[in-house]
Design a protein around this motif. Structure first.
Motif, short mmCIF file in Angstrom:
data_model
loop_
_atom_site.label_atom_id
_atom_site.label_comp_id
_atom_site.label_asym_id
_atom_site.label_seq_id
_atom_site.Cartn_x
_atom_site.Cartn_y
_atom_site.Cartn_z
N ILE A 24 0.81 -1.20 0.00
CA ILE A 24 0.00 0.00 0.00
C ILE A 24 0.86 1.27 0.00
N ALA A 25 2.06 1.17 0.60
CA ALA A 25 2.95 2.33 0.61
C ALA A 25 3.35 2.71 -0.81
N SER A 26 3.55 1.69 -1.66
CA SER A 26 3.88 1.95 -3.06
C SER A 26 2.70 2.61 -3.78
N ALA A 27 1.49 2.18 -3.44
CA ALA A 27 0.30 2.78 -4.04
C ALA A 27 0.17 4.25 -3.65
N MET A 41 2.85 10.78 -6.83
CA MET A 41 3.56 11.12 -8.07
C MET A 41 2.59 11.60 -9.14
N LEU A 42 1.45 10.93 -9.25
CA LEU A 42 0.45 11.35 -10.23
C LEU A 42 -0.12 12.72 -9.89
N LEU A 91 -7.96 12.77 -5.46
CA LEU A 91 -8.91 11.80 -4.89
C LEU A 91 -8.23 10.46 -4.68
N LEU A 92 -7.45 10.03 -5.66
CA LEU A 92 -6.74 8.76 -5.54
C LEU A 92 -5.76 8.79 -4.37
N THR A 93 -5.07 9.91 -4.20
CA THR A 93 -4.13 10.04 -3.09
C THR A 93 -4.86 9.96 -1.75
N ILE A 106 -4.29 6.98 1.04
CA ILE A 106 -3.84 7.34 2.38
C ILE A 106 -4.81 6.81 3.44
N ILE A 107 -6.11 6.92 3.15
CA ILE A 107 -7.12 6.40 4.08
C ILE A 107 -6.97 4.89 4.24
N ILE A 108 -6.78 4.19 3.11
CA ILE A 108 -6.61 2.73 3.17
C ILE A 108 -5.35 2.37 3.94
#
Length: 202
Positions: free
Chosen positions: A46-49, A55-56, A191-193, A197-199
């Motif tokens: 998840i850290a990589s995600a 980055m995006l 939104l993805l970030t 982070i929540i997950i």
């Protein structure tokens, strides 16, 4: 001069950008692509995600802040492509252009500011100092013409010349529209970030 003039932007159009800021934007894009490739190859947690989402988001900011902003002048109007909005300023409607810390277009009592080519007093002083140091490398007439002028000043001069050429143009309203590509480029990775982070924190 850090402003680029690109006659091929559109038929009969000229585009003014900040070369330095644009370079920084592309530099971040290259950095992000290399890191995303590394994360895709080695990242499995998840850290990589989260890192990929950040980055995006950085790419979205680089696009909206560094790559997208520009001033486009054609036979119909001058357009300020700012961070999240686009201003369409018909030649017949613009009263004058002014410079200083940014490029301004005046329409009656309204003042419209271009995001690109903004400069702080400190940056302006540094540019003038650099220009004075380079005076000795230039022919005197050229050095005298360049002295004390920034990319913003040169852009304003060219816009004034174009405005004079189109002074008899029809007066039509100024229009402002949302720049949806920039909004999406910022909102989607943001939104993805937030989601990653929540997950990661649960």
């Amino acid at each position: 001069m850090s402003a680029g003039v690109f006659p091929k932007a559109a038929p009969g159009a000229r585009t003014f950008r900040s070369g330095g800021i644009r370079f920084c934007g592309w530099a971040w894009m290259v950095f992000a692509v290399l890191n995303l490739a590394d994360l895709a190859w080695r990242g499995r947690d998840i850290a990589s995600a989260v890192a990929a989402a950040v980055m995006l988001l950085g790419c979205g900011i680089a696009y909206a802040v560094a790559l997208r902003p520009r001033i486009v002048a054609d036979d119909e109007a001058v357009r300020f492509h700012n961070l999240l909005r686009d201003l369409h300023l018909p030649w017949g409607t613009v009263d004058r252009f002014e410079g200083g810390d940014a490029v301004y277009a005046y329409v009656g009592e309204e003042r419209h500011r271009a995001f690109v080519l903004q400069t702080s007093p400190r940056a302006r002083a540094k540019q003038e100092l650099k220009a004075r140091r380079e005076d000795k490398k230039l022919p005197e007439p050229v050095a005298e013409y360049m002295r004390g002028r920034t990319a913003t000043d040169f852009t304003v001069e060219q816009l004034r010349e174009l405005a004079t050429e189109h002074k008899d143009a029809e007066q039509t309203p100024v229009t402002s529209t949302w720049a949806w590509p920039a909004i999406i480029a910022l909102a989607a990775p943001a939104l993805l970030t937030a989601v990653t982070i929540i997950i990661a924190s649960t």
